[in-house]
Design a protein around this motif. Sequence first.
Motif, short mmCIF file in Angstrom:
data_model
loop_
_atom_site.label_atom_id
_atom_site.label_comp_id
_atom_site.label_asym_id
_atom_site.label_seq_id
_atom_site.Cartn_x
_atom_site.Cartn_y
_atom_site.Cartn_z
N GLN A 1 -74.27 59.05 -49.08
CA GLN A 1 -75.69 58.74 -49.10
C GLN A 1 -76.37 59.52 -47.99
OE1 GLN A 1 -76.41 54.53 -48.87
NE2 GLN A 1 -75.09 54.03 -50.60
N GLY A 2 -77.60 59.89 -48.24
CA GLY A 2 -78.31 60.64 -47.20
C GLY A 2 -79.71 61.02 -47.65
N GLN A 3 -80.36 61.84 -46.83
CA GLN A 3 -81.72 62.28 -47.11
C GLN A 3 -81.69 63.52 -48.00
OE1 GLN A 3 -84.53 60.85 -46.20
NE2 GLN A 3 -83.86 59.34 -44.72
N ASP B 1 -88.25 62.30 -45.10
CA ASP B 1 -88.31 60.87 -44.82
C ASP B 1 -88.43 60.05 -46.11
OD1 ASP B 1 -88.16 61.44 -42.18
OD2 ASP B 1 -90.31 61.25 -41.79
N ASN C 1 -86.78 59.82 -48.83
CA ASN C 1 -86.25 60.32 -50.10
C ASN C 1 -84.73 60.43 -49.97
OD1 ASN C 1 -85.85 61.42 -52.60
ND2 ASN C 1 -86.89 63.35 -52.17
N GLN C 2 -84.02 59.44 -50.47
CA GLN C 2 -82.58 59.38 -50.28
C GLN C 2 -81.83 59.56 -51.59
OE1 GLN C 2 -81.64 55.70 -48.24
NE2 GLN C 2 -81.99 56.65 -46.26
N TYR C 3 -80.63 60.09 -51.48
CA TYR C 3 -79.73 60.21 -52.62
C TYR C 3 -78.56 59.25 -52.43
CZ TYR C 3 -76.56 62.87 -49.59
OH TYR C 3 -75.72 63.25 -48.58
#
Length: 328
Positions: A58-60, A86, A88-90
């Motif tokens: 998970q991350g930006q 900022d 918007n994460q996957y």
Amino acid sequence: MTQYTLALHAAVGGVPGNSPADAYFALTPPMEQALRQVLLESIDFLGMVTSSDVDQMQGQVVDVGASALFTGRKAAGRFIRPITVDGNQYALKETDSGVALPWDLLSIWANAGGNEQFMQLVNAFTTQAFALDMLRIGWNGTSAAATTDYTTNPLGEDVNKGWHQIAKEFNGGAQIISTAVTLGAGGDYVSLDAMAADLINTKIPAEFRDDPRLTVLVGADLVAAEQFRLYQAADKPTEKIAAQLLANSIAGRKAIIPPFMPGKRLVVTIPANLQILTQRNTRQRKVEFVEDRKQYENKYLRNEGYALGYRELYAAIDESAVTIGTGE
């Protein structure tokens, strides 16, 4: 042997004439790159989206598709505008692709030529199958089930959340038109040009509307209906020309019919804004002939997911909202 074939063999960790590995094996970084390149080259549209590796599950999301203004000046120093990530994460999910080629098919292919041609057939088939699945899920995925069911969800609806679903969940679905609309004479939109133009003008931020990469992605059902309407008026030269050009241009923008996108969906975005993310060093391959099942199995395990680089740059009319008028 072609460079394409060599890349395929490198991607599965072997060379022609060698026996398949008996266990899953991790791909080295060069092999990962070779496999990704082969997948992208196997399907034209897949090469237009952004396919990249990330380190974490998970991350930006890093925006690589938008083209906001990055030029200006600052009286007291240098002008610079950061890329915004900022919020918007996957989130990646375990993704397992596997193709089983039964003995009767193997017998036909094995007699179609030598060992090299046999391996080319096997690798070309499996590579294209895996690549097409990436698009199936990207356009149709709505959830990620612990155990998927390809009978109930033939387009990978339960494998992962795809681009359209991500857009639906962003900002209350503000980028998606889901209220009922009709395409055709007497409807909300008399043509696909009008439908796409309205989507661009109401849902795409002003700073991106003139981006030359902005593309209309259109479902096959909408194109077929529009071509029928135009050919009905084919006594007019302009209408005939418009029908012939429809698959290439809509509302003055480049138009594409992506594989497996729902037939009545209309999307406007920059193709590179669509992202497929894979966790680095998680790709595992296994190819083997399983005697008990009398089949050759080619498997590809990794952590993978989907993202929109800039979510405001994806605008769509949901297929469930579209009715194609009769034109009467």
